[in-house]
Write an enzyme that holds these catalytic residues in place. Structure first.
Site, mmCIF file in Angstrom:
data_model
loop_
_atom_site.group_PDB
_atom_site.id
_atom_site.type_symbol
_atom_site.label_atom_id
_atom_site.label_comp_id
_atom_site.label_asym_id
_atom_site.label_seq_id
_atom_site.Cartn_x
_atom_site.Cartn_y
_atom_site.Cartn_z
ATOM 1 N NE ARG A 26 -3.463 -2.538 2.422
ATOM 2 C CZ ARG A 26 -3.243 -3.817 2.136
ATOM 3 N NH1 ARG A 26 -2.006 -4.237 1.939
ATOM 4 N NH2 ARG A 26 -4.245 -4.668 2.048
ATOM 5 N NE ARG A 84 -2.072 3.849 4.337
ATOM 6 C CZ ARG A 84 -1.375 2.736 4.389
ATOM 7 N NH1 ARG A 84 -0.090 2.754 4.024
ATOM 8 N NH2 ARG A 84 -1.920 1.609 4.788
ATOM 9 C CG ASP A 139 -26.590 18.534 27.374
ATOM 10 O OD1 ASP A 139 -26.525 19.738 27.081
ATOM 11 O OD2 ASP A 139 -26.387 17.616 26.567
#
Length: 634
Positions: free
Chosen positions: A317, A319, A604
């Site tokens: 791989r 990237r 909340d």
């Protein structure tokens, strides 16, 4: 109602969750394994042609250890519509100016170059790639590249149901969807946003369109979602899913801690206790995943073992980040800017020399998890949203009896959260999580956490005199233990104290008022399941006490339980939190923090309905196991 297999219930939830999407689009469910015939035939013809016309692999993409890099991952954007805790810092990340990001033409230029040199698989990532407006056009342009066999995308799934049909028509062949929990309230906690049902609808849409398997990426973190391993495996019984469990990885800003990482072998052991017949599948060449399958299950599971058992020796791989930098290793901090060379007018030959030099410098393996955690590297969001959730080539227990409606006293409109709570209680090796009734029809729900080994020991807090019942010699000191002889704040040294079993219980009351009380009781709040969210918040708060209270020691909690009872006479929610640990110091601060934060969370959740809500009566109920004796409030 007769009990039904849990896999069918979960399968139904995956399908029915599509109705929760705001799009309102009707979705139908064909047979799960049914492929999209035209797309499948076209892909098969294309792969056959490419096999017959293969060319020698590029020297520029072959490193000094002989690894051929035929897989390119391209980040389309740094932006994301979620804020996952393990992916980016809570405060967010500084984004690259738009002018410094790769343009669409630059992305396609680089893609053409890499494909020409032998890359046959491209995966589009982010950030969140599906928020890029021209993502469908990019896929269509990539689909025209001769030699490219696979075009994949890794997404959080929020926009997937809407965009997947045009993406498939454009040429998208593989899909990875990120989902770390099957509990909606926990989903919101992990990603700091709503959207659980949209992700589930995206999974449903991918199955409907014939993607098989649909890959579901789950980052496993101790104390957060490791108790859902069996739930995720069960999903693969009736659905063509490849659930991929990923070891928690260190990146800038995600506060990585080795003790939060659940290793592949630990996950595998947990799953095999339930399904001893689990069988290992053959490993594909250059695959990052160790694949397993329960016989007779439609889908399968995989493990991405980046930390405990690296797969660097077969890495194929490369990237490209959204700002145009080439990374040859996910965990490496060295990058080379292809964008700058492109914009400076570099020729194709010059770009190849630059790429070849970077690939040639690739090391045989990454530095190891402990060294990686100390290295300076981009936050995950600025590399890719889930760089390491790599794709691998597709491959085509005795079940619990579980009836989500056959639970005494459940509300008429039962939430997914409560259904999963009931399910969890039926799973061996997990801790109780079950709705119960208390008093005159007031729901009380119990939520427990696993051992959180994120810590060691904790602060000694003497406690103040209150009317109390004593089961032992409770004594208070007339000296503050957190102040030294000069009056300066100081942490108590508990190193010489013996380890004993410690338990503490604390409580709090939230006076909601009649309007908010009714909405909470009927689970009608727009924000969702207020009691469920408050209970999760209480559990998390107990484990984070030492980060909130400055002079408290860390405690390795063995158990946390938060209970909420609705009191209709006062229109109030009564919260009780209990904590247990074995160590040299007490856990009363954990219990108090848990009760207080659960109360604040409930406030909340309800504040949009009423501001006349009162939080109070936060107090220690009992404490046992300390040298000062046991304490029980009268």
């Amino acid at each position: 109602m007769a009990a039904r297999p849990v896999s069918r219930i979960l399968e139904r939830l995956v399908r029915s969750s599509a109705r929760g999407c705001s799009s309102g689009a009707p979705v139908t469910q064909p047979y799960p394994g049914e492929p999209s015939q035209p797309a499948t035939e076209e892909l098969s013809r294309r792969r056959q042609f490419l096999r017959e016309h293969a060319v020698p692999f590029s020297a520029f993409l072959t490193d000094s250890f002989g690894r051929q890099h035929n897989y390119l991952r391209i980040s389309l954007t740094e932006k994301c519509n979620l804020r996952c805790q393990y992916c980016m810092p809570e405060e967010g990340v500084p984004l690259t100016p738009k002018a410094d990001l790769l343009t669409t033409e630059e992305i396609l230029t680089l893609a053409r170059l890499f494909v020409k040199e032998g890359v046959d698989k491209i995966r589009l990532t982010g950030g969140e790639p599906l928020i890029r407006p021209d993502v469908v056009d990019i896929v269509a342009q990539l689909h025209r590249l001769e030699g490219l066999q696979t075009i994949g995308i890794t997404t959080n799934g929020i926009n997937l149901a809407r965009l997947l049909p045009p993406l498939q028509k454009a040429g998208l062949t593989a899909i990875n969807i990120s989902l770390d929990t099957l509990v909606p309230a926990k989903f919101e906690f992990i990603v700091r946003r709503k959207g659980f049902h949209k992700v589930m609808e995206g999974i449903h849409k991918a199955i409907e369109l014939g993607y098989n398997p649909v890959k579901v990426n789950c980052v496993v973190m101790r104390g957060l979602n490791e108790d859902e391993l069996l739930d995720f495996v069960t999903l693969t019984q009736g659905l063509p899913l490849d659930v991929r469990f990923i070891e928690y990885m260190p990146f800038d800003g995600n506060k990585w801690n080795f003790k939060k990482m659940v290793s592949y072998k630990e996950m595998l052991d947990t799953i095999r206790q339930q399904w001893p017949e689990l069988e290992k599948l053959p490993e594909e060449e250059s695959s990052t995943a160790k694949a397993f399958k329960v016989p007779s299950f439609l889908g399968r599971i995989s493990f991405i073992t980046s930390m405990s058992e690296h797969f660097c020796g077969t890495c194929n791989r490369l990237r490209i980040t959204a700002d145009g930098n080439l990374k040859v290793c996910l965990f490496g901090n060295s990058e080379v800017s292809l964008r700058d060379h492109l914009r400076a007018g570099a020729s194709e030959e010059e770009l190849l020399r630059i790429i070849g030099a970077a690939v040639g410098r690739k090391k045989p393996r990454h530095a190891g998890m402990f060294n990686i955690s100390q290295m300076k590297n981009r936050p995950m969001i600025l590399i890719e949203l889930f760089l390491l959730l790599q794709d691998s080539p597709p491959a085509s227990r005795s079940i619990f009896s579980w009836d989500p409606l056959h639970v005494q006293g459940l509300r008429p409109r039962m939430s997914f959260f409560n259904q999963m709570a009931t399910f969890w209680n039926s799973v061996p090796q997990t801790t109780p999580l079950v709705p119960q009734w208390m008093g005159s029809g007031s729901p009380q729900r119990h939520y427990s956490s696993y051992v959180d080994s994120d810590a060691n020991s904790k602060c000694l807090s003497p406690g103040s005199r209150v009317p109390a019942a004593h089961s032992g010699p409770w004594s208070t000191s007339n000296q503050l233990t957190h102040v030294d002889s000069e009056g300066q704040a100081a942490m108590v040294d508990v190193g010489g104290k013996p380890d004993t079993e410690r338990v503490a219980v604390a409580s709090a009351v939230v006076l909601l008022g009649p309007v908010a009380f009714k909405l909470v009781q009927q689970n009608q709040l727009k924000k969702g399941d207020a009691l469920g969210v408050a209970q999760l918040a209480g559990i998390q708060a107990a484990k984070l006490t030492s980060q909130l209270i400055p002079l408290c020691h860390h405690v390795a909690l063995n158990h946390v339980q938060v209970q909420l009872e609705l009191d209709s006479t006062r229109h109030a929610a009564v919260i009780q939190a209990s904590c247990r640990a074995r160590g040299p110091t007490g856990v009363e601060m954990e219990a108090l923090t848990s009760a207080a934060v659960a109360a604040l969370t409930l406030y909340d959740m309800c504040k949009a309905v009423s501001r006349d809500i009162v939080v109070g009566e936060i107090k220690l109920i009992s404490k046992t196991g300390g040298q000062r004796g046991d304490f029980h409030r009268a």
